[in-house]
Scaffold this active site. Sequence first.
Site, PDB file in Angstrom:
ATOM      1  N   HIS A   1       2.174   0.380  -0.930  1.00 35.36           N
ATOM      2  CA  HIS A   1       2.577   1.485  -0.069  1.00 35.36           C
ATOM      3  C   HIS A   1       1.461   1.831   0.916  1.00 35.36           C
ATOM      4  CE1 HIS A   1       5.675   2.838  -3.312  1.00 35.36           C
ATOM      5  NE2 HIS A   1       6.156   1.887  -2.535  1.00 35.36           N
TER       6      HIS A   1
ATOM      7  N   HIS B   1      -3.289  10.915  -6.148  1.00 30.64           N
ATOM      8  CA  HIS B   1      -2.829  12.086  -5.393  1.00 30.64           C
ATOM      9  C   HIS B   1      -3.303  13.377  -6.039  1.00 30.64           C
ATOM     10  CE1 HIS B   1       0.123  10.133  -2.649  1.00 30.64           C
ATOM     11  NE2 HIS B   1       0.222   9.246  -3.625  1.00 30.64           N
TER      12      HIS B   1
ATOM     13  N   HIS C   1      -1.306  -0.695  -5.084  1.00 31.49           N
ATOM     14  CA  HIS C   1       0.023  -1.170  -4.702  1.00 31.49           C
ATOM     15  C   HIS C   1       0.162  -1.185  -3.191  1.00 31.49           C
ATOM     16  CE1 HIS C   1       0.452   3.200  -4.909  1.00 31.49           C
ATOM     17  NE2 HIS C   1       1.596   3.130  -4.259  1.00 31.49           N
TER      18      HIS C   1
ATOM     19  N   ASP D   1      -0.487   5.320  -8.307  1.00 35.35           N
ATOM     20  CA  ASP D   1       0.708   6.144  -8.459  1.00 35.35           C
ATOM     21  C   ASP D   1       1.394   5.916  -9.804  1.00 35.35           C
ATOM     22  OD1 ASP D   1       0.302   7.317  -6.050  1.00 35.35           O
ATOM     23  OD2 ASP D   1       2.029   6.435  -5.037  1.00 35.35           O
TER      24      ASP D   1
ATOM     25  N   HIS E   1       6.420   1.830 -10.537  1.00 40.45           N
ATOM     26  CA  HIS E   1       6.399   2.468  -9.211  1.00 40.45           C
ATOM     27  C   HIS E   1       6.679   1.412  -8.151  1.00 40.45           C
ATOM     28  CE1 HIS E   1       5.411   5.493  -6.261  1.00 40.45           C
ATOM     29  NE2 HIS E   1       4.520   4.702  -5.697  1.00 40.45           N
TER      30      HIS E   1
ATOM     31  N   ASP F   1       0.321   4.461   2.211  1.00 36.40           N
ATOM     32  CA  ASP F   1      -0.616   5.557   1.956  1.00 36.40           C
ATOM     33  C   ASP F   1      -1.684   5.172   0.937  1.00 36.40           C
ATOM     34  OD1 ASP F   1       1.482   5.594   0.000  1.00 36.40           O
ATOM     35  OD2 ASP F   1       0.899   7.617  -0.597  1.00 36.40           O
ATOM     36  N   HIS F   2      -1.629   3.923   0.449  1.00 34.45           N
ATOM     37  CA  HIS F   2      -2.671   3.409  -0.440  1.00 34.45           C
ATOM     38  C   HIS F   2      -3.354   2.159   0.126  1.00 34.45           C
ATOM     39  CE1 HIS F   2      -1.740   5.940  -4.037  1.00 34.45           C
ATOM     40  NE2 HIS F   2      -0.627   6.084  -3.350  1.00 34.45           N
TER      41      HIS F   2
END
Length: 349
Positions: free
Chosen positions: A138, A255, A136, A217, A193, A140-141
Amino acid sequence: QSCHRPAGQRAGQEPGSRGLPEGVEYIPTRKAKNPMKPVGVAWYSLYAHTRLGYLFYQRQVKKARERYPNGHSVPQPYCFPGVKILPIPVLSNNYSYLVIDTGSNQAAVIDPSDPLAVQAAIEEEGVMLEAIFCTHKHWDHSGGNEALCQKHISCRVYGSALDAIPQLTNPLADREKVSVGCLTFEALATPGHTVGHMVYVLDGSPFGSPPCLFSGDLLFLAGCGEPFEGSPETMLASLDVAMGLGEDTLLWPGHEYALECLTFASLLELDNAALEQKLQWAVQQRQEKRSTCPSTLGEEQTYNPFVRTHRPELQEALGLWQGSGEDPDAFRARVLKEVRRRKDLYQAT
């Protein structure tokens, strides 16, 4: 690094004894900062859709490199004949994954958060990066996409066109398959998400291994991502897609949330032996800063409350009962919504 071949243990076979070891505090007193916590619609919109989110991500990367110069966890590579899966601990609790066709030395990476950490793994393994699979949008990905594409000119970036994934070159449809060397990945649309969230399933049959689910996520060990862009009904349907892959499927989450999620789950189901056993094991792993992945989907069914919405014992623990004439899936969505509400309250404490 030596490789570990999964033994396919169920939660009841994990090491550990009943009751926490003396002196062990398993509820984290200082949780790692997570920008995706439910802190308001306005902040989420800024993080997900503006440059402010990217600047925040850059700050995250810088602080994590200083605090965890060798990564937040000690990963364990997993090997089968012809394939190697290398978890890469990045930021304060994320995982990227380098998946290698050991016959051709071609590789793919899932969710490259920190390009320096991923590039270091690529160089250490001596492989050619052919593909980036993003679950996705975001940061942090997906924050490492641009830097890695500049370094690896032939690398393609795969993901959903519904998410604004940086450097996306090859939009994927639900159930579409991609080959990297002898590796075959199938993309599954799992919105909730984010509207375009996808998970990726590595076909393990050519290598004599179980399927491998890279869940981003959507699904964590004993946990589930926040439904920022979807309803409980949407999230439930996506979880059902993932859980339909088979009990032996290895779960590689985005995570390291195992200890927090298992602790929360233990507050809901006080008499769940599989959950207690897995929590004991996770306490030991995290004391030694060892990664807790992978689990199996079969294990998750025994202790993850987000995929146990059909279980009477969880429903009773939540004080929820199916209404007369209520659709079973509508009731399960209501159970999921209540589990999510309680998890958010737990996180806020």
